[in-house]
Design an enzyme around this catalytic site. Sequence first.
Site, PDB file in Angstrom:
ATOM      1  N   GLU A 102      45.604  29.727  40.476  1.00  0.00           N
ATOM      2  CA  GLU A 102      46.003  30.850  40.087  1.00  0.00           C
ATOM      3  C   GLU A 102      47.447  31.067  40.935  1.00  0.00           C
ATOM      4  O   GLU A 102      46.968  31.141  42.197  1.00  0.00           O
ATOM      5  CB  GLU A 102      45.134  31.869  40.374  1.00  0.00           C
ATOM      6  N   HIS A 117      40.847  38.145  33.020  1.00  0.00           N
ATOM      7  CA  HIS A 117      40.024  39.356  33.601  1.00  0.00           C
ATOM      8  C   HIS A 117      40.688  40.323  34.565  1.00  0.00           C
ATOM      9  O   HIS A 117      40.041  41.137  34.932  1.00  0.00           O
ATOM     10  CB  HIS A 117      38.745  38.852  34.233  1.00  0.00           C
ATOM     11  N   ASP A 118      41.860  39.962  34.783  1.00  0.00           N
ATOM     12  CA  ASP A 118      42.845  41.051  35.601  1.00  0.00           C
ATOM     13  C   ASP A 118      43.508  41.852  34.980  1.00  0.00           C
ATOM     14  O   ASP A 118      44.394  42.522  35.508  1.00  0.00           O
ATOM     15  CB  ASP A 118      43.405  40.063  36.921  1.00  0.00           C
ATOM     16  N   ASP A 125      41.159  30.257  42.861  1.00  0.00           N
ATOM     17  CA  ASP A 125      41.787  31.635  42.921  1.00  0.00           C
ATOM     18  C   ASP A 125      42.818  32.009  43.966  1.00  0.00           C
ATOM     19  O   ASP A 125      42.510  31.025  45.030  1.00  0.00           O
ATOM     20  CB  ASP A 125      40.134  32.469  43.312  1.00  0.00           C
ATOM     21  N   ASP A 130      35.330  28.639  39.112  1.00  0.00           N
ATOM     22  CA  ASP A 130      36.252  29.374  39.807  1.00  0.00           C
ATOM     23  C   ASP A 130      36.062  29.072  41.286  1.00  0.00           C
ATOM     24  O   ASP A 130      34.977  29.180  41.750  1.00  0.00           O
ATOM     25  CB  ASP A 130      35.955  30.742  39.629  1.00  0.00           C
TER      26      ASP A 130
END
Length: 561
Positions: free
Chosen positions: A256, A330-331, A204, A103
Amino acid sequence: MVKPDFKRKWWKEAVVYQIYPRSFKDSNGDGIGDLRGILSKLDYIRSIGVDVIWLCPVYKSPNCDNGYDISDYRAIMDEFGDINDMKELITETHNKGMKLIMDLVANHTSDEHEWFMESKKAKDNPYRDYYIWKPALNGQEPNNWRSFFGGKAWKYDEDTGEYYLHLFADKQPDLNWENETVRKSIYDIMTWWFELGIDGFRMDVINMISKTSGLPDADNFGEQLAYIINGPRFHEYIQEMNREVLDKYDCMTVGECFGTVGEEVVNTVSEDRNELDMIFRMEHVCLDVDLVAGNMKRLDWKLSDFKKIFAEKDYLLEGVGWNSQFLMNHDQPRALSRFGNDKEYRVESAKMLATFLLTLRGTPYIYQGEEIGMTNAAFESIEDYRDLSSIYTYNYEVSNGVSPEEMLERIHRFSRDNARTPMQWDASEHGGFTEGKPWIKVNPNYKEINTAQAESDKDSIYHYYRDMIKLRKDNLVWVYGGFKLLAEEDEKVFAYVRGEEEEQYLVILNFSGDETRFIWPEGGAYRSQELLVSNYADHRINSICDINLRPYEAGVYKLIQ
Ligand code: TEU
Ligand code: CA
């Protein structure tokens, strides 16, 4: 059947498995997942049939946002291990025939990063311009922007008398990408990791690195997003990143990109523009909750809208670029609890969702635990939650008059911690995640839902995932073949045809808990059909033109012409 104009790439043909290291496997009993824990489970991961592991951040971090606040990009978080564990993880992942991506959190750092600590010291510090500092405007914040995690997006620094911008928590100051040295420093970090052997990056909030110049006031959060997302120099930066780093490696990138739509998607992933391989679009996880309002209130949504999102995103990139496909991360809440039924039809609906994810065009991403049908957790008290954004939203809404009971219900449905409860390995205490006290509670259903059970039961969700991945791998038509949505307006059934003229498949999915009938007159054009997969062992149809489906029933057919 593979379109000649489609360039084959390993990352298009791959299935990705996302790991949230803090919650995956604890090896030393401190209650926190770690790299040695992941190492001990590589054979399990490989057994699912995935090709790529995406590791959420493992860098040194004070953990205000579980590693999305990095204080040293070249070191490993203390709780997770050290750089030697990381090297071993890279080597072992490769030895087992998989790749590993990390990430890249480059929109912001931690306020405990050396760059920020220098930057804060004085207005003339050489690092000052690494971040976005502004003086007060009429005795107030430089503009009226809000943070994604609630509250103002600016924090005042007493010592130097200026504010710094933080689109996320105040411990996550935004980097100033307009500063060339900042960009070079990020590229150096990327190169350093590639040289260590990693195979790519998930980036990210990468579409937020270029902000509209002048940072204008916004009338509302939606307008603010327009000033932040895909800003004026975004494409320039990403192209530069390719020239400086990415072009030198056979790697994969996925950005993302919350809020990136239409032409901007095309501009970011078109194969001729040399920017990103694919992006995560978020529309399908924004139908039932308003991220702009940020109140976690459930909204009514329609399957027809959900279907159109998937169809449009496929059509948009046909022959142009590549999509990613995911139902959770994960969000997000657990996909099974959100789009399926995690009670009486848990197994059926989880398998239906697996059928869906793995028969779409675009690279599929499976999130840890999705393959065994893990569900949302419904902790009794807000005290049991760890996610900073859930806690902030709870406190904010409650202080604005929403009842604590109502807020807890919203948290049960939408908290990011739904995805972050520990991976359930077996029926022993804490689900075999740790021998100590887990940093966040284990979902109490671990005795029934765990990998040991899943591996031993041939009819489990886990075995179904393996079968679906195998089906996808056995025939490139699932990767590259065309996609055509059927019956757009049907509010229960999601049906589509994959493939090209000579070779076609029908995927039919009941997204509802009701029995339903799917009438498809065009099916009459085929001589017959062959059933390849179903989540109901006794799935039978009389005619491809008229199909009865039980709750969450799914079928995949080869259409014989
Ligand atoms: O998420 C960015 C983002 O848009 C999220 O804040 C999203 O709006 C929210 O999670 C929905 O509930 C990325 C990471 O995936 C997230 O974990 C980080 O907290 C965030 O960036 C900051 O780095
Ligand atoms: Ca540990």
